[in-house]
Design an enzyme around this catalytic site. Structure first.
Site, short mmCIF file in Angstrom:
data_model
loop_
_atom_site.label_atom_id
_atom_site.label_comp_id
_atom_site.label_asym_id
_atom_site.label_seq_id
_atom_site.Cartn_x
_atom_site.Cartn_y
_atom_site.Cartn_z
N ARG A 49 72.15 77.99 58.02
CA ARG A 49 73.42 77.67 58.67
C ARG A 49 74.11 78.89 59.28
NH1 ARG A 49 71.95 74.20 55.38
NH2 ARG A 49 71.72 75.90 53.90
N THR A 50 74.18 79.98 58.53
CA THR A 50 74.92 81.13 59.03
C THR A 50 74.27 81.68 60.29
OG1 THR A 50 75.64 81.70 56.79
CG2 THR A 50 75.82 83.42 58.46
N LYS A 78 57.88 100.20 58.64
CA LYS A 78 57.29 101.53 58.79
C LYS A 78 58.13 102.61 58.11
CE LYS A 78 55.46 100.24 63.35
NZ LYS A 78 55.48 100.53 64.81
N ARG A 99 73.11 90.21 58.16
CA ARG A 99 73.00 89.81 56.75
C ARG A 99 72.01 90.76 56.08
NH1 ARG A 99 72.25 83.83 54.29
NH2 ARG A 99 74.48 83.92 54.75
N HIS A 127 81.13 87.37 51.94
CA HIS A 127 80.62 86.50 53.00
C HIS A 127 81.82 86.00 53.80
CE1 HIS A 127 78.14 83.95 55.27
NE2 HIS A 127 77.47 83.32 54.33
#
Length: 306
Positions: A49-50, A78, A99, A127
């Site tokens: 959803r986010t 890497k 995120r 959040h």
């Protein structure tokens, strides 16, 4: 530019301004204001959803978006540092939405970026965009944000959505009830924050004890992986499952919210009741995330409350 890292960084007025602006976006105002802007949407951790609602918001606003939904195919594999990744992304875009699984990663990124950062969730910390859509949903459904009795249920120790939401609600004179197993109680730093603001709160260990006396029931997933043993989980899991039959004597204005995804904690028979608002809640994410993007880039001038 304006970063959105933590609810703790924001005043009551700044939060209210975002909610007013979200309403304007829902009403269809401010079309194509992201024209010629490029947004990086970088998710080092899983999301549905986010991520998708941020992407949808950018597209609907007329912007361009560059995305990675996993670091597996990037130079991070890497050995590239987060600092170097952010310094690279701010050369490619006007805004970074991120995120990350580590607490504090968004704050660190903001110190190393020349463009604004929107925190889309950092570990078990914060959040903020979820909090804005939670507040917006409560405001739409209850017609107010103050004087409410709000129960927050589930994994309160690791649930970043519950931390941000509790802090935000403390600015609006509400009573909070925390419902969880003792070892998943709300962290002390959140309780201290609430105490400093004279917010009334209490802890209980069962939904049954509070469900008939609240205006908002905010459900979250009990994270089975956090329990020390399966037996311990089995002992408490049924205390945190909401069924239609549990709603027989609730307040008429009750709304049931959930940041999603749900697993077993809300039975599907609740979906057919008037109290279930979690899918509308998810839709509201589009409007508040548009408001956050517009505010980060200073695209709408003036006092939104005027």
């Amino acid at each position: 530019m304006k970063n959105f890292i933590s609810i703790r960084d924001l005043s009551k007025k700044e939060i209210s301004d975002i909610l007013v602006l979200a309403r304007e976006f829902e009403e269809g105002k401010h079309k194509d204001i992201l024209n010629n802007k490029v947004v990086s949407c970088v998710f080092f951790e899983n999301s549905t959803r986010t991520r998708l609602s941020f992407e949808s918001a950018v597209n609907q606003m007329g912007g361009k978006i560059i995305v990675f939904a996993s670091s597996d195919n990037t130079s991070i594999q890497k050995g590239e540092t987060l600092c170097d990744t952010i310094k690279m992304l701010d050369k490619y875009s006007d805004l970074i939405i991120m995120r990350h699984p580590n607490d504090g990663a968004a704050r660190w990124a903001s110190h190393n970026s020349n463009v604004p950062i929107i925190n889309a969730g950092d570990g078990s910390n914060q959040h903020p965009s979820q909090t804005f859509l939670d507040l917006y949903t409560i405001l739409k459904e209850q017609k107010k944000l103050t004087g409410l009795k709000i129960a927050i249920v589930g994994d309160l120790k690791y649930g970043r959505t519950t931390h941000s939401l509790s802090m935000a609600l403390s600015m609006f004179d509400n009573e909070l009830l925390f419902v969880s197993p003792k070892f998943l109680n709300m962290p002390d730093y959140v309780k201290s924050y609430l105490n400093e603001r004279n917010t009334k709160w209490s802890e209980v260990d069962s939904i049954d004890k509070i469900i008939n006396d609240v205006d908002v029931l905010y459900m979250t997933r009990l994270q089975k992986e956090r329990f020390s043993s399966l037996d311990e989980f089995e002992k408490v899991k049924n205390y945190f499952i909401l069924r239609k039959s549990d709603l027989n004597n609730v307040r008429d204005n009750l709304i049931v919210l959930h940041p999603l995804p749900r697993v077993d904690e809300i039975h599907k028979d609740v979906d057919e009741t008037k109290y279930a608002k979690y899918f509308e809640q998810a839709q509201n994410g589009i409007y508040v995330r548009k408001a956050m993007i517009a505010t980060s880039l200073n695209l709408i001038k003036g006092d939104q409350n005027e």
